[in-house]
Design a protein around this motif. Sequence first.
Motif, PDB file in Angstrom:
ATOM      1  N   ALA A  95       0.834  -1.209   0.000  1.00  0.00           N
ATOM      2  CA  ALA A  95       0.000   0.000   0.000  1.00  0.00           C
ATOM      3  C   ALA A  95       0.864   1.251   0.000  1.00  0.00           C
ATOM      4  O   ALA A  95       0.582   2.210  -0.718  1.00  0.00           O
ATOM      5  CB  ALA A  95      -0.938  -0.012   1.211  1.00  0.00           C
ATOM      6  N   TRP A 135      -3.575  -5.817   4.843  1.00  0.00           N
ATOM      7  CA  TRP A 135      -4.493  -4.699   5.067  1.00  0.00           C
ATOM      8  C   TRP A 135      -5.703  -5.129   5.886  1.00  0.00           C
ATOM      9  O   TRP A 135      -6.142  -4.436   6.804  1.00  0.00           O
ATOM     10  CB  TRP A 135      -4.916  -4.140   3.713  1.00  0.00           C
ATOM     11  CG  TRP A 135      -5.902  -3.026   3.784  1.00  0.00           C
ATOM     12  CD1 TRP A 135      -7.255  -3.123   3.629  1.00  0.00           C
ATOM     13  CD2 TRP A 135      -5.619  -1.650   4.048  1.00  0.00           C
ATOM     14  NE1 TRP A 135      -7.834  -1.877   3.766  1.00  0.00           N
ATOM     15  CE2 TRP A 135      -6.851  -0.954   4.022  1.00  0.00           C
ATOM     16  CE3 TRP A 135      -4.443  -0.938   4.295  1.00  0.00           C
ATOM     17  CZ2 TRP A 135      -6.934   0.404   4.235  1.00  0.00           C
ATOM     18  CZ3 TRP A 135      -4.543   0.431   4.507  1.00  0.00           C
ATOM     19  CH2 TRP A 135      -5.779   1.086   4.481  1.00  0.00           C
ATOM     20  N   HIS A 147      -2.262   4.971   5.192  1.00  0.00           N
ATOM     21  CA  HIS A 147      -2.612   5.948   4.157  1.00  0.00           C
ATOM     22  C   HIS A 147      -1.717   7.183   4.254  1.00  0.00           C
ATOM     23  O   HIS A 147      -1.283   7.726   3.234  1.00  0.00           O
ATOM     24  CB  HIS A 147      -4.082   6.371   4.283  1.00  0.00           C
ATOM     25  CG  HIS A 147      -5.023   5.433   3.598  1.00  0.00           C
ATOM     26  ND1 HIS A 147      -4.867   5.059   2.287  1.00  0.00           N
ATOM     27  CD2 HIS A 147      -6.123   4.788   4.041  1.00  0.00           C
ATOM     28  CE1 HIS A 147      -5.832   4.225   1.951  1.00  0.00           C
ATOM     29  NE2 HIS A 147      -6.611   4.036   2.996  1.00  0.00           N
ATOM     30  N   ARG A 150       1.580   6.317   2.843  1.00  0.00           N
ATOM     31  CA  ARG A 150       1.481   6.286   1.380  1.00  0.00           C
ATOM     32  C   ARG A 150       1.603   7.698   0.816  1.00  0.00           C
ATOM     33  O   ARG A 150       2.331   7.943  -0.143  1.00  0.00           O
ATOM     34  CB  ARG A 150       0.137   5.664   0.994  1.00  0.00           C
ATOM     35  CG  ARG A 150       0.078   5.077  -0.373  1.00  0.00           C
ATOM     36  CD  ARG A 150      -0.980   5.685  -1.283  1.00  0.00           C
ATOM     37  NE  ARG A 150      -2.249   5.991  -0.673  1.00  0.00           N
ATOM     38  CZ  ARG A 150      -2.810   7.182  -0.717  1.00  0.00           C
ATOM     39  NH1 ARG A 150      -2.204   8.190  -1.326  1.00  0.00           N
ATOM     40  NH2 ARG A 150      -3.980   7.395  -0.150  1.00  0.00           N
TER      41      ARG A 150
ATOM     42  N   THR B 239      -6.054   0.031  -6.452  1.00  0.00           N
ATOM     43  CA  THR B 239      -6.312  -0.764  -5.248  1.00  0.00           C
ATOM     44  C   THR B 239      -7.296  -0.076  -4.302  1.00  0.00           C
ATOM     45  O   THR B 239      -8.194  -0.709  -3.771  1.00  0.00           O
ATOM     46  CB  THR B 239      -4.990  -1.027  -4.492  1.00  0.00           C
ATOM     47  OG1 THR B 239      -4.086  -1.681  -5.376  1.00  0.00           O
ATOM     48  CG2 THR B 239      -5.229  -1.896  -3.277  1.00  0.00           C
TER      49      THR B 239
END
Lengths: 254, 353
Positions: A95, A135, A147, A150, B239
């Motif tokens: 991710a 996840w 997040h 990311r 995703t």
Amino acid sequence: MIRLEEASWRAGQTAIVRDIALHVRRGETFGLVGPNGSGKSTVLRLVAGVLTPSTGRVRLDGIDQTRLSRRRAARMVAFVAQQADTAERVTVRDAVELGRTPWLSMLRPFGPGDDRIVAHALARVGMSDKAGRYWQGLSGGERQRVHLARALAQEPRILLLDEPTNHLDIHQQLSILRLVRKLEVTALVALHDLNQALECDRVGVMQAGRLVACGPPAEILTPDLIARVFAVRANYLTDPADGHRLIRFALSED
Amino acid sequence: MTASATVPVRRRSLGLSRLILGLAALIAALAFGVSVGETVIAPEVIWKTLSNQLFGTDYPLRPIQEGIVWNYRLTRAIVAAACGAGLAVSGVVLQALLRNALADPYILGISAGASTGAVLVMVLGIGAGALSLSVGAFAGGILAFTLVIGLARAAGSGIGLPQAGLIILSGIAGTQLFNALTSFVIAQSANAEQVRGVTFWMMGNMSGVRWPDVRLAVPVSALGVLVCMAHARALDAFTFGAESAVTMGVAVRRTQAVLIGVVTMITATMVSITGAIGFVGLVIPHAARFLVGVRHDRLLPASALIGAVFLVMADVVSRVIVPGQVLPIGVITALVGAPGFAVILIRGRRQRA
Ligand SMILES: Nc1ncnc2c1ncn2[C@@H]1O[C@H](COP(=O)(O)OP(=O)(O)OP(=O)(O)O)[C@@H](O)[C@H]1O
Ligand SMILES: [Mg+2]
């Protein structure tokens, strides 16, 4: 630097946000507050380029957002949405690696430098030890931090965070907000906790799709404005230990 | 930063050894597909036939055997491989773009629409030749997919099932509609001979495959897989949804348009050659995910290889399972695919719970 020039966005005939004029300075942490449905997320989505203003303009470092290619925009701006979930069996590292997408191409594949950036981003949100976890097995707060990692891996100059402290325990809330303030990025952050908003460089107050006030938090978040916008009574208290001011709330009818 | 020193380096591509293993499996499957059938042909004969045809050697062979190997079995096996690879990759791409584990060209009505288009060309004789058949199939496939997505969108704005379920339901409706249209066209305008041929073809049938089909199927499939591979990173970025892909620099509209065009092209080409073969695009991507994970730089080549091997083997089974009779290959893929579909449904439920 983010500049909104009389930006409006309509869904069909309904104006969701209207005539937003806002300037977030380079390196500043700007808090956006307002009741549910007042248009905070919509403003962030306009700046992120997910939505295009119906009228008016969004400028990033002086350039009209609609004139930037998606790729160039994504190298400038990273966005952590209020919620984004997946059913795929991705790991935490997978991710976070997605954040490198705007920097990679066929001629410039994922390399050791990207690995370092990803590891650094994971470390900054305290998720290094969980990089191999799936996840689906993460808690809500852990997902929120992934997040954020990311977004950090995207190495943006501008960071847009929609309620980043949602789901976080109190320690994580404080450390994430401190991290954002410490970063050398321009940050636009939608928040619900007005005491957290007090820690921002400046705040903007949204009400029914309009930006009704904007400035340093101590000047803007007056008991009077809080009563008008949020329909609660607010009192400032002072911590006798260090003189730090904070707000206590009560329903107006109490 | 101290943490960066201890990054475990992960293998990012499929890995050369696994790629070679996959290619070896594919070649073995092709050889198996050529040698097995009503008459079993020795590997030596296959080898000599290939040598005669490709390198102009002059091994003495019985013309019948050489003909079976070169004109019938080899063409069939190659088209099966191209078809399996193309359909599996189509499934991967649709599942990623629609973020739906149940998406594949067959379920979303693309195959049914392509069948209608192809039958219109076949029966009404608009144009002629393999190319116009594929063009008709492509037009039908695009039309069907547009209708299905349109229906799902229109239904999605009200209160109802979540989007994932809606797309599948719309796909079922689209499939039914286009299958009915196909039947209607056949009933209206075909003679008895055509009806038999078309019905057999509609269930997925490889018996008419010859070299011109190879020359169509292989380039389309190879090109399609390459284009999808070039979008592997963009597919990864879906995703967390299309919106999140936008904020990571993916030109979402363009990517969707290109990839859906490619998927429809692959599906339409395969349908025009072999008829609609179900379940390959659905089940193979899940098997591949199980083996190599969800990242598209590995998932796409793995799915292509597994799909190719699977369909070559399914074709062999369709020829030998009932002695003296060739079943439509679609029957075999459905026999394997339907239980696979059930497994995916049940696993999906567990994930949601
Ligand atoms: N695409 C859309 N179509 C129609 N209405 C929309 C759309 N997006 C947002 N709205 C409406 O616009 C209003 C503002 O939404 P927005 O998400 O910006 O609010 P918010 O300030 O972020 O609220 P919250 O604090 O609950 O996150 C809401 O009333 C919402 O229902
Ligand atoms: Mg919001």
